[in-house]
Design a protein around this motif. Structure first.
Motif, short mmCIF file in Angstrom:
data_model
loop_
_atom_site.label_atom_id
_atom_site.label_comp_id
_atom_site.label_asym_id
_atom_site.label_seq_id
_atom_site.Cartn_x
_atom_site.Cartn_y
_atom_site.Cartn_z
N HIS A 127 0.88 -1.17 0.00
CA HIS A 127 0.00 0.00 0.00
C HIS A 127 0.91 1.21 0.00
CE1 HIS A 127 -3.29 -2.72 0.56
NE2 HIS A 127 -2.68 -3.25 1.59
N PHE A 128 0.81 2.00 -1.04
CA PHE A 128 1.87 2.91 -1.46
C PHE A 128 2.30 3.90 -0.39
CE2 PHE A 128 -1.17 2.23 -5.10
CZ PHE A 128 -0.56 1.07 -5.53
N GLY A 129 1.39 4.27 0.49
CA GLY A 129 1.76 5.16 1.58
C GLY A 129 2.10 6.57 1.11
N LEU A 130 1.48 6.99 0.00
CA LEU A 130 1.74 8.35 -0.49
C LEU A 130 0.92 9.36 0.31
CD1 LEU A 130 1.68 7.68 -4.34
CD2 LEU A 130 3.62 7.59 -2.77
N LEU A 131 1.42 10.57 0.38
CA LEU A 131 0.71 11.65 1.06
C LEU A 131 -0.29 12.26 0.08
CD1 LEU A 131 3.85 13.22 2.74
CD2 LEU A 131 2.15 11.73 3.81
N PRO A 132 -1.60 12.09 0.31
CA PRO A 132 -2.60 12.46 -0.69
C PRO A 132 -2.67 13.94 -1.00
CG PRO A 132 -3.66 11.88 1.39
CD PRO A 132 -2.21 11.52 1.53
N HIS A 133 -2.27 14.79 -0.03
CA HIS A 133 -2.40 16.23 -0.20
C HIS A 133 -1.14 16.84 -0.83
CE1 HIS A 133 -0.32 15.51 3.56
NE2 HIS A 133 0.16 16.74 3.53
N GLU A 171 4.72 15.49 -12.54
CA GLU A 171 5.29 16.02 -11.30
C GLU A 171 4.26 16.74 -10.44
OE1 GLU A 171 6.23 16.67 -14.32
OE2 GLU A 171 8.34 16.14 -14.61
N ASN A 172 3.33 17.42 -11.08
CA ASN A 172 2.39 18.26 -10.34
C ASN A 172 1.02 17.62 -10.15
OD1 ASN A 172 4.18 20.52 -9.94
ND2 ASN A 172 3.99 20.92 -12.14
N ASN A 173 0.92 16.34 -10.48
CA ASN A 173 -0.32 15.62 -10.21
C ASN A 173 -0.37 15.20 -8.74
OD1 ASN A 173 0.04 15.33 -13.21
ND2 ASN A 173 -1.89 14.22 -12.99
N PHE A 174 -1.58 15.00 -8.25
CA PHE A 174 -1.76 14.43 -6.93
C PHE A 174 -1.93 12.91 -7.05
CE2 PHE A 174 -2.92 18.86 -6.30
CZ PHE A 174 -2.29 19.15 -5.09
N PRO A 175 -1.62 12.16 -6.00
CA PRO A 175 -1.68 10.70 -6.10
C PRO A 175 -3.00 10.15 -6.62
CG PRO A 175 -0.52 11.31 -4.11
CD PRO A 175 -1.04 12.58 -4.70
N SER A 179 -2.88 6.19 -11.80
CA SER A 179 -3.26 4.78 -11.71
C SER A 179 -2.44 4.10 -10.61
CB SER A 179 -2.98 4.08 -13.04
OG SER A 179 -1.57 4.03 -13.27
N GLY A 180 -2.84 2.87 -10.26
CA GLY A 180 -2.11 2.13 -9.24
C GLY A 180 -0.65 1.92 -9.60
N GLY A 181 -0.41 1.55 -10.85
CA GLY A 181 0.97 1.35 -11.29
C GLY A 181 1.79 2.63 -11.21
N MET A 182 1.17 3.76 -11.57
CA MET A 182 1.89 5.03 -11.51
C MET A 182 2.15 5.44 -10.07
SD MET A 182 -0.15 6.99 -14.58
CE MET A 182 0.83 8.49 -14.62
N GLN A 183 1.19 5.15 -9.18
CA GLN A 183 1.41 5.46 -7.77
C GLN A 183 2.58 4.65 -7.21
OE1 GLN A 183 -2.04 5.71 -5.14
NE2 GLN A 183 -3.37 5.92 -6.93
N GLN A 184 2.69 3.40 -7.64
CA GLN A 184 3.80 2.60 -7.15
C GLN A 184 5.13 3.09 -7.72
OE1 GLN A 184 4.88 1.27 -4.65
NE2 GLN A 184 3.81 -0.70 -4.58
N ARG A 185 5.11 3.66 -8.91
CA ARG A 185 6.32 4.29 -9.46
C ARG A 185 6.73 5.49 -8.60
NH1 ARG A 185 7.63 3.05 -15.05
NH2 ARG A 185 6.15 1.50 -15.82
N VAL A 186 5.75 6.22 -8.10
CA VAL A 186 6.06 7.32 -7.17
C VAL A 186 6.73 6.75 -5.92
CG1 VAL A 186 5.13 9.22 -5.79
CG2 VAL A 186 4.12 8.71 -8.03
N GLY A 187 6.20 5.62 -5.43
CA GLY A 187 6.82 4.97 -4.28
C GLY A 187 8.25 4.55 -4.55
N LEU A 188 8.50 4.03 -5.74
CA LEU A 188 9.86 3.66 -6.14
C LEU A 188 10.77 4.89 -6.19
CD1 LEU A 188 9.39 1.06 -9.03
CD2 LEU A 188 10.58 0.68 -6.88
N ALA A 189 10.27 5.95 -6.80
CA ALA A 189 11.07 7.17 -6.91
C ALA A 189 11.40 7.74 -5.53
CB ALA A 189 10.31 8.21 -7.75
N ARG A 190 10.42 7.70 -4.64
CA ARG A 190 10.64 8.19 -3.28
C ARG A 190 11.71 7.36 -2.57
NH1 ARG A 190 5.50 7.90 0.43
NH2 ARG A 190 5.91 5.70 0.01
#
Length: 354
Positions: A127-133, A171-175, A179-190
């Motif tokens: 579960h990606f754990g991204l900050l939604p805001h 870069e300027n999109n919110f989580p 998509s789910g795959g793109m959110q996990q890419r954000v997790g990888l980048a982080r």
């Protein structure tokens, strides 16, 4: 092949990225009193019935080499997620040691452990754990912000990681716009942004659709080739383990069943449990020629074509099948065996008739 405890861990761990020795996790109020007593030898079910304690991890030892992708796999309840949390002391071990490049994580105080988590180890969760805001760029740079790095430097680094994982333009999109795959890419980048020494993945793709999951597996392979990080990857999926792992640790009831390379696990399963796990695997996609070659080289001639013993059967098939006779199997420059059409076809036919 190594079964049970990892022989490299027992033989010495100089130069290991991660060294785990005698690691236990027992859940219960008197857990530390059980180790070293006859009760420690009881099965998980027997111990729980007798004492009310539950064994999460039982006397686990292994090493992970620098730059290795080390996969830990097992069914639900096998202890694999407990293990990865012990490695960074997200939960406390009952006994044993964990060393990261020679530093004893199990003996660290809060300050040292905080530094390890901020700078040397990053985790990617299911579960990606991204900050939604926060926008993508700010999610990626969050760890750098926590470290206290200047805004310009962390945004530059975050942008590099966004580009690296293929999210340029988002870069300027919110989580919730991804998509789910793109959110996990954000997790990888982080996880990559802080330039950690070790990346740990706890079943990061199990919630994704199969096609997206395959794409993300390929992404991990690509990123590993580009950045060369040591990776510990937790999964319950054997095909994922075989695809990603340099070596695979298979767990059952908190214990190690087998540690080996993908071809070792498939070619020489340690017991019926592993054999059942691997029974559906297309052998030609995993086994190397050393598992199917013959060692009697008397039929070889100077004109025979050569193949390397570490080639995957599927990858070597065209060369062998196109050869006018048999092929010489080499280990480097040394002849170690012979292989011909029948040896290749025997593997393929066995797959089709399974």
């Amino acid at each position: 092949m190594t079964t049970g405890q990892d022989s490299s861990a027992a033989a010495g761990h100089q130069g290991a990225a991660l060294h785990v020795e005698g690691l236990w996790k027992i859940f219960g109020p008197r857990a530390d009193k059980i180790i070293g007593t006859p009760d420690a030898n009881l099965s998980r079910q027997e111990l729980q019935a007798k004492t009310g304690h539950v064994v999460g991890i039982r006397d686990v030892s292994f090493d992970v080499a620098p730059g290795e992708v080390f996969v830990v796999m097992g069914l639900s309840g096998s202890g694999k997620s407990t293990l990865v949390r012990l490695l960074t002391r997200l939960i406390e071990p009952t006994a044993g040691t964990v060393q990261l490049y020679g530093e004893d994580i199990t003996g660290m105080g809060d300050g040292g452990l905080q530094e390890i988590r901020r700078r040397k180890v990053s985790m990617v969760f299911q579960h990606f754990g991204l900050l939604p805001h926060r926008k993508v760029i700010d999610n990626v740079g969050f760890g750098l912000e926590v470290r206290g790095e200047a805004k310009r430097e962390r945004r530059n680094r975050a942008q590099e990681m966004v580009d690296l994982v293929g999210l340029s333009g988002y870069e300027n999109n919110f989580p919730d716009q991804l998509s789910g795959g793109m959110q996990q890419r954000v997790g990888l980048a982080r996880a990559l942004a802080g330039d950690p020494e070790v990346l740990m993945f706890d079943e990061p793709f199990s919630a994704l659709d199969p096609l997206i999951r395959r794409d993300m597996q390929n992404e991990v392979i690509r990123l590993h080739q580009e950045v060369g990080k040591t990776m510990v990857f937790i999964t319950h999926d054997l095909s994922e383990a075989l695809k990603l792992g340099d070596r695979i640790l298979i767990m059952r009831d908190g214990e190690i069943v087998q540690i080996g390379t993908p071809d070792e696990v498939v070619g020489a399963p340690a017991d019926d449990y592993v054999k059942d796990f691997t029974s559906e695997v297309p052998k030609s996609h995993v086994l190397t020629l050393k598992w199917v070659m013959r060692t009697d080289t008397s039929q070889l001639s100077e004109t025979c074509r050569s193949v390397q013993q570490n080639q995957i059967v599927r990858d070597a098939a065209k060369t062998v099948l196109d050869a006018p006779c048999c092929c010489r199997v080499l280990d480097g420059d040394k002849t170690v065996g012979v292989i011909d059409d029948e040896d290749i076809l025997r593997v393929v036919v066995a797959e089709e008739s399974h």
